[in-house]
Design a protein around this motif. Structure first.
Motif, short mmCIF file in Angstrom:
data_model
loop_
_atom_site.label_atom_id
_atom_site.label_comp_id
_atom_site.label_asym_id
_atom_site.label_seq_id
_atom_site.Cartn_x
_atom_site.Cartn_y
_atom_site.Cartn_z
N VAL A 118 -19.25 4.90 -0.40
CA VAL A 118 -20.63 4.51 -0.68
C VAL A 118 -20.86 4.20 -2.16
O VAL A 118 -21.94 3.74 -2.53
N LEU A 119 -19.86 4.47 -3.00
CA LEU A 119 -19.99 4.14 -4.42
C LEU A 119 -20.07 2.63 -4.59
O LEU A 119 -19.54 1.86 -3.78
N ASP A 120 -20.73 2.22 -5.64
CA ASP A 120 -20.81 0.79 -5.94
C ASP A 120 -19.41 0.21 -6.09
O ASP A 120 -18.42 0.92 -6.00
N ASP A 121 -19.33 -1.04 -6.36
CA ASP A 121 -18.03 -1.69 -6.53
C ASP A 121 -17.36 -1.34 -7.86
O ASP A 121 -16.46 -2.03 -8.29
N ASN A 122 -17.79 -0.26 -8.47
CA ASN A 122 -17.23 0.19 -9.74
C ASN A 122 -15.90 0.90 -9.47
O ASN A 122 -15.88 2.07 -9.07
N GLN A 123 -14.82 0.21 -9.68
CA GLN A 123 -13.49 0.75 -9.39
C GLN A 123 -13.19 2.00 -10.21
O GLN A 123 -12.56 2.93 -9.74
N GLU A 124 -13.68 2.03 -11.45
CA GLU A 124 -13.43 3.19 -12.32
C GLU A 124 -14.05 4.46 -11.72
O GLU A 124 -13.43 5.52 -11.71
N LEU A 125 -15.28 4.36 -11.20
CA LEU A 125 -15.92 5.52 -10.57
C LEU A 125 -15.16 5.98 -9.34
O LEU A 125 -14.98 7.18 -9.11
N LYS A 126 -14.69 5.03 -8.54
CA LYS A 126 -13.94 5.39 -7.34
C LYS A 126 -12.64 6.10 -7.72
O LYS A 126 -12.26 7.08 -7.08
N GLU A 127 -11.96 5.62 -8.74
CA GLU A 127 -10.71 6.25 -9.17
C GLU A 127 -10.96 7.67 -9.66
O GLU A 127 -10.20 8.59 -9.35
N LEU A 128 -12.05 7.87 -10.43
CA LEU A 128 -12.38 9.21 -10.90
C LEU A 128 -12.70 10.14 -9.74
O LEU A 128 -12.29 11.30 -9.72
N GLU A 129 -13.42 9.64 -8.76
CA GLU A 129 -13.81 10.46 -7.61
C GLU A 129 -12.60 10.87 -6.77
O GLU A 129 -12.54 11.97 -6.24
N LEU A 130 -11.65 9.98 -6.65
CA LEU A 130 -10.49 10.22 -5.79
C LEU A 130 -9.31 10.86 -6.52
O LEU A 130 -8.33 11.26 -5.88
N ALA A 131 -9.40 10.99 -7.84
CA ALA A 131 -8.29 11.55 -8.62
C ALA A 131 -8.08 13.02 -8.29
O ALA A 131 -9.02 13.74 -7.92
N ALA A 132 -6.84 13.47 -8.41
CA ALA A 132 -6.52 14.89 -8.18
C ALA A 132 -7.24 15.73 -9.23
O ALA A 132 -7.35 15.35 -10.39
N ARG A 133 -7.75 16.87 -8.82
CA ARG A 133 -8.46 17.76 -9.72
C ARG A 133 -7.50 18.83 -10.25
O ARG A 133 -6.66 19.33 -9.52
N ALA A 134 -7.67 19.18 -11.51
CA ALA A 134 -6.88 20.25 -12.11
C ALA A 134 -7.86 21.30 -12.64
O ALA A 134 -8.81 20.96 -13.34
N ARG A 135 -7.66 22.53 -12.28
CA ARG A 135 -8.53 23.62 -12.71
C ARG A 135 -7.84 24.43 -13.80
O ARG A 135 -6.66 24.70 -13.73
N THR A 136 -8.62 24.85 -14.78
CA THR A 136 -8.12 25.73 -15.82
C THR A 136 -8.03 27.13 -15.23
O THR A 136 -8.91 27.57 -14.49
N ALA A 137 -6.98 27.86 -15.54
CA ALA A 137 -6.82 29.23 -15.06
C ALA A 137 -7.99 30.08 -15.53
O ALA A 137 -8.45 29.94 -16.68
N LEU A 138 -8.50 30.97 -14.66
CA LEU A 138 -9.65 31.82 -15.01
C LEU A 138 -9.40 32.63 -16.28
O LEU A 138 -10.31 32.83 -17.08
N GLY A 139 -8.18 33.08 -16.47
CA GLY A 139 -7.84 33.92 -17.60
C GLY A 139 -7.99 33.24 -18.96
O GLY A 139 -7.99 33.90 -19.99
N VAL A 140 -8.14 31.94 -18.96
CA VAL A 140 -8.34 31.22 -20.23
C VAL A 140 -9.74 31.51 -20.78
O VAL A 140 -9.93 31.63 -21.99
N HIS A 141 -10.72 31.67 -19.89
CA HIS A 141 -12.12 31.83 -20.33
C HIS A 141 -12.73 33.18 -19.97
O HIS A 141 -13.79 33.53 -20.48
N PHE A 142 -12.10 33.92 -19.05
CA PHE A 142 -12.67 35.18 -18.59
C PHE A 142 -11.68 36.31 -18.83
O PHE A 142 -10.50 36.19 -18.53
N PHE A 143 -12.21 37.43 -19.37
CA PHE A 143 -11.36 38.54 -19.75
C PHE A 143 -11.68 39.78 -18.92
O PHE A 143 -12.75 39.90 -18.35
#
Length: 74
Positions: free
Chosen positions: A39-64
């Motif tokens: 349903v995204l517009d024809d903006n290919q950049e937005l579609k690529e961002l939406e479909l890109a693999a997500r990487a999460r920072t480990a909790l221990g980096v920010h929480f002690f």
């Protein structure tokens, strides 16, 4: 899905939802269902961002745990 927002118009929000002034508005959270990428517009950049693999920072980096600088065990 939930998305927290910090940049919102506090006074407009207070007015629209009739929130008394003794309450401090600090954040807003949008809650809903994630839409389909098609349903995204024809903006290919937005579609690529939406479909890109997500990487999460480990909790221990920010929480002690127990003491400052000791990473929480996740």
């Amino acid at each position: 899905m939930a998305h927290q927002m910090g940049g919102f118009d506090v006074e407009k929000t207070r007015h629209i939802f009739n929130i008394p002034t003794e309450f401090a508005l600090m954040a807003m959270i949008a809650v809903g269902y994630q839409g389909e990428p098609e349903v995204l517009d024809d903006n290919q950049e937005l579609k690529e961002l939406e479909l890109a693999a997500r990487a999460r920072t480990a909790l221990g980096v920010h929480f002690f745990e127990g003491d400052w600088g000791i990473p929480v065990k996740s």
